[in-house]
Design an enzyme around this catalytic site. Structure first.
Site, PDB file in Angstrom:
ATOM      1  N   ASN A 247       0.798  -1.234   0.000  1.00 27.76           N
ATOM      2  CA  ASN A 247       0.000   0.000   0.000  1.00 27.76           C
ATOM      3  C   ASN A 247       0.828   1.281   0.000  1.00 27.76           C
ATOM      4  O   ASN A 247       0.391   2.296  -0.545  1.00 27.76           O
ATOM      5  CB  ASN A 247      -0.977  -0.002   1.181  1.00 27.76           C
ATOM      6  CG  ASN A 247      -0.294  -0.172   2.517  1.00 27.76           C
ATOM      7  OD1 ASN A 247       0.609  -0.984   2.664  1.00 27.76           O
ATOM      8  ND2 ASN A 247      -0.718   0.585   3.509  1.00 27.76           N
TER       9      ASN A 247
ATOM     10  N   GLY B 214       2.561  -5.908   7.152  1.00 28.93           N
ATOM     11  CA  GLY B 214       1.536  -6.674   6.466  1.00 28.93           C
ATOM     12  C   GLY B 214       0.447  -7.107   7.428  1.00 28.93           C
ATOM     13  O   GLY B 214       0.184  -6.458   8.442  1.00 28.93           O
ATOM     14  N   SER B 215      -0.155  -8.235   7.131  1.00 29.54           N
ATOM     15  CA  SER B 215      -1.293  -8.712   7.905  1.00 29.54           C
ATOM     16  C   SER B 215      -0.849  -9.452   9.166  1.00 29.54           C
ATOM     17  O   SER B 215       0.291  -9.921   9.272  1.00 29.54           O
ATOM     18  CB  SER B 215      -2.147  -9.658   7.056  1.00 29.54           C
ATOM     19  OG  SER B 215      -1.449 -10.868   6.808  1.00 29.54           O
TER      20      SER B 215
ATOM     21  N   GLY C 291       2.221 -11.978   9.705  1.00 27.33           N
ATOM     22  CA  GLY C 291       3.137 -11.606  10.772  1.00 27.33           C
ATOM     23  C   GLY C 291       3.375 -12.741  11.751  1.00 27.33           C
ATOM     24  O   GLY C 291       4.500 -12.935  12.234  1.00 27.33           O
TER      25      GLY C 291
ATOM     26  N   GLU D   8       4.839  -4.491  11.806  1.00 26.17           N
ATOM     27  CA  GLU D   8       3.716  -3.545  11.803  1.00 26.17           C
ATOM     28  C   GLU D   8       2.578  -4.236  11.082  1.00 26.17           C
ATOM     29  O   GLU D   8       2.650  -4.486   9.889  1.00 26.17           O
ATOM     30  CB  GLU D   8       4.124  -2.243  11.098  1.00 26.17           C
ATOM     31  CG  GLU D   8       3.194  -1.090  11.414  1.00 26.17           C
ATOM     32  CD  GLU D   8       1.985  -1.023  10.490  1.00 26.17           C
ATOM     33  OE1 GLU D   8       0.941  -1.617  10.853  1.00 26.17           O
ATOM     34  OE2 GLU D   8       2.087  -0.416   9.427  1.00 26.17           O
TER      35      GLU D   8
ATOM     36  N   CYS E 145      -3.029   1.464   7.188  1.00 26.32           N
ATOM     37  CA  CYS E 145      -3.163   0.789   8.474  1.00 26.32           C
ATOM     38  C   CYS E 145      -3.696   1.692   9.576  1.00 26.32           C
ATOM     39  O   CYS E 145      -4.283   1.217  10.539  1.00 26.32           O
ATOM     40  CB  CYS E 145      -1.822   0.193   8.887  1.00 26.32           C
ATOM     41  SG  CYS E 145      -0.470   1.395   8.871  1.00 26.32           S
TER      42      CYS E 145
ATOM     43  N   GLU F 283       8.829   1.683  14.320  1.00 24.79           N
ATOM     44  CA  GLU F 283       9.567   2.192  13.173  1.00 24.79           C
ATOM     45  C   GLU F 283       9.586   3.716  13.237  1.00 24.79           C
ATOM     46  O   GLU F 283       8.786   4.333  13.933  1.00 24.79           O
ATOM     47  CB  GLU F 283       8.923   1.726  11.864  1.00 24.79           C
ATOM     48  CG  GLU F 283       9.041   0.226  11.652  1.00 24.79           C
ATOM     49  CD  GLU F 283       8.665  -0.213  10.260  1.00 24.79           C
ATOM     50  OE1 GLU F 283       9.439  -0.977   9.658  1.00 24.79           O
ATOM     51  OE2 GLU F 283       7.583   0.187   9.770  1.00 24.79           O
TER      52      GLU F 283
END
Length: 497
Positions: free
Chosen positions: A171, A246-247, A251, A268, A302, A477
């Site tokens: 994304n 990602g998802s 994860g 994340e 997100c 991050e």
């Protein structure tokens, strides 16, 4: 159908724009030997590039090259000033080729041209500049004299963790990679970068920038492939840390892969962010921007405020203003500067977004604004939708839909709103709006979220941490917090008799 950028004008590029892109392994632009990937423009459903991905041997070579560069190459002895200069050169390279990056991301992602430059390219440049500056910081700590059982002194210094596997979601393909790459390089690590197979072109273009920036061989490697190639890298014992966006489902798999060898992770994994409109909020000033916020990037973000909580005394006003706000949201061609919402990344993802809405309506929910699809034509478009008559336990309120869909619920007390806001497995971002900023700030500590934006907050700061509680991930991050994820503290002590 263009975005003005100084003297340059962006226009829809031709397929030949990406015909020569290749992998970067050991400092060399390398043709992939693995399966090919068709990159599809989600706005036209047209294949715009066919990329040769890496094979397992090339994935292994990328890790080996990163390992050698970390342990024996010039990067192992690079000074903070040299690291900083390199990161700035990468930022310079992206800036020089800004139009190419914007063209590429609009095409492979369907991000609207109205915001793609600022959000998808300018943000990464700014964040790299911040990492370059932060690379110069002296993080060592002098713990001073210790006398038990004998006099000694101690310092704590920080060492790079080693080789980092950096896996970015589709994304924000450049930004999410930069969050990992910039921090890892500032710390002195080496990197194997892996983009989403849905949006590999911008990362391959970054590979060219890295080569032009004279990044030493092996310091950053770029490989592309489906999940098997990402797994070949993350399961390689030569990788010391895995950074993934990602998802939650993926994860969890990454955590299991990292467990072998007891390696660290930075994850994340998304959010289901609440937006609490406190009693007395000026809804006319807040509601239009709030709806635009979760529609940004097609809702494929997100931190989108997708659970809106409205005081019951203002519920009717909220619905009326929402109807008006939806009239100004335009779905369609991402190259049209009037477009706010582009397509979903794939047909399957569009179907998933629609399925969430359909199941909610079947359970008694109501689409209060928007819904459906735009006029017939190519592209995986879905209209934004505001869904009401829901319970916070419903899937549409609990699962990250990753589309331009929000739910809205009335509440009676602020305590009730806080409880609803926290009733989620996620905890990435939360939003508070109210007539008194100081009063709203007092509520922020009660919200389990990594970031709380009060009355609009601000932009994505390059010096502030991003990450969340619960299933939103592990670690942080951006800024110094992001750099510390790639550093190991080393305690050094000595006798001072």
């Amino acid at each position: 159908m263009a975005e003005e950028t100084g003297s340059n004008t962006l226009t829809r590029p031709g397929i030949e724009s990406w015909s020569n892109l290749s992998l970067l392994i050991g400092g060399e632009m390398t043709e992939g030997r693995g399966e090919t990937l068709d990159v599809v423009d989600p706005a036209t459903e047209r294949v715009v590039a066919t990329i040769a991905g890496a094979d397992a041997a090339q994935a292994d070579l990328a890790v080996t090259s990163a390992r050698e560069a970390f342990e024996a190459g010039p990067w192992s002895s690079a000074t903070p000033a040299e690291r900083s200069a390199l990161i700035n050169r990468i930022a310079d390279g992206i800036e020089k080729r800004r139009d190419e990056f914007v063209n590429t991301i609009v095409t492979e992602l369907g991000a609207p041209i109205s915001t793609a430059g600022a959000l998808q390219v300018d943000w990464p440049i700014k964040h790299l500049r911040e990492y370059a500056q932060a690379a110069l910081d002296d993080r060592s700590q002098d713990l001073g004299l210790h006398t038990d059982p004998a006099p000694s002194r101690s310092v704590v210094e920080y060492r790079p963790v080693g080789v980092v596997a950096a896996i970015a979601a589709y994304n924000y393909p450049l930004l999410l990679l930069v969050h990992k790459l910039g921090a890892a390089l500032a710390a002195g690590c080496t990197v194997v970068a892996i983009p989403s197979p849905r949006t590999p072109l911008s990362t391959l273009l970054l590979g060219e920038v890295l080569r032009e920036a004279d990044v030493p061989a092996g310091v950053v490697n770029v490989v592309v492939g489906e999940v098997d190639i990402a797994r070949a890298v993350t399961e390689n014992s030569g990788v010391d840390k895995i950074a993934f966006t990602g998802s939650v489902a993926v994860g969890e798999k990454v955590m299991r892969q990292a467990a072998k060898g007891v390696r660290g992770v930075v994850l994340e994994l998304g959010g289901k962010s609440p937006a609490i409109l406190l009693p007395g909020t000026n809804l006319a000033a807040v509601v239009p921007g709030l709806h635009q916020r979760y529609c940004r990037n097609g809702g494929q973000a997100c931190a989108a405020p997708t659970r809106i909580l409205v005081h019951e005394s203002q519920w009717d006003e909220f619905l009326e203003l929402s109807h008006k706000a939806y009239e100004s949201i335009q779905v369609g061609d991402p190259w049209d500067p009037a477009t706010n919402v582009g397509p979903m990344i794939t047909e399957a993802h569009r179907d998933s977004v629609e399925q969430f809405i359909r199941e909610a309506v079947d359970g008694g929910a109501v689409v209060a604004a928007g819904g459906g699809r735009p006029a017939s034509g190519p592209g995986w478009f879905v209209n934004p939708a505001l869904v009401i008559n829901v319970k916070n336990t419903d899937p549409i309120c609990q699962e990250e839909i990753f589309g331009p869909v929000a739910t809205a619920m009335p509440y009676s007390t602020v305590d009730e709103a806080v409880t609803i806001a926290n009733e989620t497995r996620y905890g990435l971002h939360a939003y508070l709006f109210g007539p008194d900023t100081d009063a709203a700030r007092e509520i922020a500590p009660r919200l389990r979220a990594g970031t709380v934006s009060v009355n609009g907050g601000g932009g994505l700061r390059a010096d502030a941490p991003m990450g969340g509680f619960g299933a939103s991930g592990v670690g942080r991050e951006i800024g110094s917090w992001g750099i510390h994820e790639y550093l190991e503290p080393q305690h050094i002590q000595w006798s001072c008799d």
